[in-house]
Design a protein around this motif. Structure first.
Motif, mmCIF file in Angstrom:
data_model
loop_
_atom_site.group_PDB
_atom_site.id
_atom_site.type_symbol
_atom_site.label_atom_id
_atom_site.label_comp_id
_atom_site.label_asym_id
_atom_site.label_seq_id
_atom_site.Cartn_x
_atom_site.Cartn_y
_atom_site.Cartn_z
ATOM 1 N N ALA A 247 -95.713 -30.537 -9.280
ATOM 2 C CA ALA A 247 -95.705 -29.164 -9.798
ATOM 3 C C ALA A 247 -96.965 -28.413 -9.366
ATOM 4 O O ALA A 247 -96.963 -27.185 -9.270
ATOM 5 C CB ALA A 247 -95.601 -29.176 -11.329
ATOM 6 N N GLY B 223 -98.636 -16.174 -2.100
ATOM 7 C CA GLY B 223 -98.129 -17.144 -3.075
ATOM 8 C C GLY B 223 -97.595 -16.415 -4.295
ATOM 9 O O GLY B 223 -97.602 -15.181 -4.350
ATOM 10 N N THR B 224 -97.152 -17.181 -5.271
ATOM 11 C CA THR B 224 -96.606 -16.585 -6.496
ATOM 12 C C THR B 224 -97.622 -15.637 -7.139
ATOM 13 O O THR B 224 -97.272 -14.542 -7.575
ATOM 14 C CB THR B 224 -96.252 -17.700 -7.509
ATOM 15 N N SER C 2 -100.765 -16.792 -14.184
ATOM 16 C CA SER C 2 -100.444 -15.860 -13.086
ATOM 17 C C SER C 2 -99.423 -14.823 -13.497
ATOM 18 O O SER C 2 -99.314 -13.773 -12.861
ATOM 19 C CB SER C 2 -99.833 -16.604 -11.901
ATOM 20 N N THR D 134 -90.842 -16.666 -16.795
ATOM 21 C CA THR D 134 -90.727 -17.769 -15.845
ATOM 22 C C THR D 134 -89.296 -18.311 -15.832
ATOM 23 O O THR D 134 -88.571 -18.178 -16.824
ATOM 24 C CB THR D 134 -91.731 -18.888 -16.187
ATOM 25 N N ALA E 126 -88.819 -21.656 -15.037
ATOM 26 C CA ALA E 126 -89.024 -22.989 -15.639
ATOM 27 C C ALA E 126 -90.490 -23.125 -16.021
ATOM 28 O O ALA E 126 -91.366 -22.716 -15.259
ATOM 29 C CB ALA E 126 -88.634 -24.081 -14.648
ATOM 30 N N ASN F 249 -94.080 -24.604 -16.433
ATOM 31 C CA ASN F 249 -94.854 -25.578 -15.659
ATOM 32 C C ASN F 249 -95.504 -26.626 -16.565
ATOM 33 O O ASN F 249 -96.164 -27.522 -16.085
ATOM 34 C CB ASN F 249 -95.931 -24.878 -14.813
ATOM 35 N N ALA G 223 -91.737 -20.190 -9.450
ATOM 36 C CA ALA G 223 -92.594 -21.204 -8.801
ATOM 37 C C ALA G 223 -92.143 -22.631 -9.093
ATOM 38 O O ALA G 223 -92.144 -23.479 -8.203
ATOM 39 C CB ALA G 223 -94.047 -21.007 -9.232
ATOM 40 N N GLN G 224 -91.753 -22.902 -10.360
ATOM 41 C CA GLN G 224 -91.416 -24.284 -10.712
ATOM 42 C C GLN G 224 -89.922 -24.591 -10.611
ATOM 43 O O GLN G 224 -89.531 -25.755 -10.673
ATOM 44 C CB GLN G 224 -91.891 -24.607 -12.138
ATOM 45 N N SER H 255 -93.856 -19.869 -4.438
ATOM 46 C CA SER H 255 -94.887 -20.292 -3.473
ATOM 47 C C SER H 255 -94.311 -21.339 -2.532
ATOM 48 O O SER H 255 -93.627 -22.271 -2.978
ATOM 49 C CB SER H 255 -96.073 -20.937 -4.196
ATOM 50 N N LYS I 282 -95.320 -25.345 -3.098
ATOM 51 C CA LYS I 282 -94.642 -26.195 -4.086
ATOM 52 C C LYS I 282 -93.240 -26.579 -3.601
ATOM 53 O O LYS I 282 -92.496 -27.259 -4.291
ATOM 54 C CB LYS I 282 -94.529 -25.458 -5.428
HETATM 55 N N1 PMP Z 1 -96.267 -19.742 -11.939
HETATM 56 C C1 PMP Z 1 -96.031 -21.012 -12.254
HETATM 57 C C2 PMP Z 1 -94.947 -21.328 -13.241
HETATM 58 C C3 PMP Z 1 -96.781 -22.025 -11.673
HETATM 59 O O1 PMP Z 1 -96.552 -23.295 -11.999
HETATM 60 C C4 PMP Z 1 -97.782 -21.692 -10.722
HETATM 61 C C5 PMP Z 1 -98.628 -22.752 -10.047
HETATM 62 N N2 PMP Z 1 -99.100 -23.753 -10.865
HETATM 63 C C6 PMP Z 1 -97.979 -20.345 -10.421
HETATM 64 C C7 PMP Z 1 -97.197 -19.399 -11.035
HETATM 65 C C8 PMP Z 1 -99.006 -19.917 -9.444
HETATM 66 O O2 PMP Z 1 -98.675 -20.325 -8.161
HETATM 67 P P1 PMP Z 1 -99.705 -20.184 -6.962
HETATM 68 O O3 PMP Z 1 -100.985 -20.816 -7.436
HETATM 69 O O4 PMP Z 1 -99.070 -20.929 -5.848
HETATM 70 O O5 PMP Z 1 -99.880 -18.737 -6.684
#
Ligand code: PMP
Length: 415
Positions: free
Chosen positions: A39, A102-103, A134, A180, A182, A184, A211-212, A232, A235
């Motif tokens: 994850a 990325g996300t 995030s 979200t 899912a 994390n 992301a997850q 992202s 992942k």
């Molecule tokens: N959202 C979720 C649910 C995440 O698990 C993560 C990464 N742990 C992120 C956002 C952020 O992703 P990134 O660091 O790749 O931008």
């Protein structure tokens, strides 16, 4: 014939794919690696590493600008990945696919641009209590800047988000719901489809942090009915430094840019500029060309296996892992039963999560410990952190059994 039929019928155990991942086949500190932190970031198959290297050797040119053969080839391969992303998330139009870092960057872009376009003083933006930071902090900042209110849909003591709790926080003032797909921390899958329906009823836009979810199950943005979906590459068996923001083109078309500069402009005069159409309007500066191309290879690899099969085998492993963990004395699983991705959080009675993770590392077992960038969720769960294991189809039940044996020993040692 019977043997052939049996061979065809027998599901191929996907953990055999481990051989495709060089990082999983080399020892760490002299021990075979048991990697249970997918994850945080997934390991990369050789085909993705090869695609990255080939892109640097054979496609190392800036995209969209050069008229020479190398740049044209790089542009072709780069743009082809937009179509691959569409096929991965069942999106109707490649113009809705924006490449980001990325996300986190996708969500910052959205908070900034949607805030400017749709959020007025007195409006509300809704997030849930189980978001990754995030998907919280960018909305906090935007709400403050726009004079809006950030509203948080609470979860229960198990970390479960009910649709009731969420709809109680909705009002005609809600302009955006950011949620979200899912968790994390617990792996719990949200009922995104219903959340998007609720959003539509009050006229709110829906932003889904995928992301997850994206590495573990087939995703269709059209079926979910969301307006935006972010994830992202790193992942998803892909490289670092690349992410995706998918949005409905009808909305993206009307949104102002976030970062500005080269590549996102049509013409620049001394005091003002005209912007490119989407998606280039949101892709300022030089892109991570090779990394985007390697993301394409990761998507090909995953689709080659098939996300439905990945979901099936990972879920079977998840259920076995939970059974195994429940037998460890003093171990308490966090979260509730219900559909989830293969992410499990737990606490071990009387042992700090960081001590658990450190002791496991000495056995070659890589897990995460702490608050997992989801502090608000932990106040609902009533614990100050957890140990998290996150699985992939390359993991085996033998690895989980090794984990559980170590956890039993750690429990005895520390208590
Ligand atoms: N959202 C979720 C649910 C995440 O698990 C993560 C990464 N742990 C992120 C956002 C952020 O992703 P990134 O660091 O790749 O931008």
């Amino acid at each position: 014939h019977a043997i052939v039929r049996a061979m065809i019928a027998a599901p191929v155990a996907l953990h055999a794919r481990r051989a495709d991942f060089p990082a999983l086949c080399r020892p760490v500190n002299g021990l075979p690696l048991i990697y249970l932190d997918h994850a945080a970031t997934s390991q990369k198959p050789q085909v993705v590493l090869d695609a990255l290297m080939t892109a640097y050797v054979e496609r190392c040119a800036n995209v969209h600008r050069g008229v020479y053969a190398l740049s044209e080839a790089a542009t072709r391969d780069f743009e082809a990945v937009r179509h691959k992303v569409c096929s991965l998330i069942d999106a109707p139009d490649p113009r809705g696919v924006v490449f980001t870092k990325g996300t986190t960057e996708s969500l910052n872009l959205l908070a900034h641009s949607l805030g400017q376009r749709f959020v007025q003083p007195g409006d509300e933006v809704l997030v849930t209590q189980l978001e990754h930071h995030s998907n919280v902090v960018p909305w906090q900042v935007m709400a403050k800047q726009r004079g809006a209110t950030l509203v948080v849909a609470p979860v229960d003591a198990q970390g479960t988000l009910s649709l009731d709790a969420l709809s109680r926080k909705l009002s005609p003032k809600t302009k955006i719901i950011a949620c979200t797909h899912a968790s994390n921390v617990t792996g719990a899958l949200m009922d995104v489809r219903s959340i998007c329906q609720l959003g539509r009823q009050v006229g709110a836009l829906t932003v889904i942090d995928g992301a997850q979810a994206i590495p573990h199950l087939p995703v269709s943005v059209q079926e979910l009915g969301c307006d935006f979906y972010c994830f992202s590459a790193h992942k998803l068996l892909g490289p670092f430094g690349v992410g995706v923001l998918w949005g409905r083109t009808a909305i993206l078309d009307t949104m102002p840019p976030w970062q500005t500069g080269g590549a996102m402009v049509l013409s620049v005069r001394e005091t003002e500029s005209d912007y490119q159409p989407i998606p280039q309007r949101f892709e300022a500066g030089t892109q991570a060309v090779a990394e985007v191309i390697a993301l394409g290879a990761a998507i090909d690899y995953l689709q080659g296996i098939g996300l439905p099969e990945i979901a099936k085998q990972e879920d079977a492993l998840l259920q076995q892992a939970k059974q195994c963990l429940r037998k460890v004395p003093g171990l308490r699983l966090l979260g509730s039963e219900g559909p989830s991705v293969p992410v499990i959080s737990f606490v071990l009675d009387g042992v700090h999560p960081h001590d658990v993770a450190t002791a496991l590392s000495a056995e070659g077992i890589a897990v995460r410990a702490g608050l997992h960038c989801a502090e608000p969720l932990f106040s609902a769960l009533g614990v100050r952190g957890s140990v998290r294991i996150s699985l992939s189809f390359v993991n085996t039940i033998e690895e989980i059994e090794r984990l559980c044996t170590s956890l039993v020993q750690i429990g005895v040692l520390f208590r």
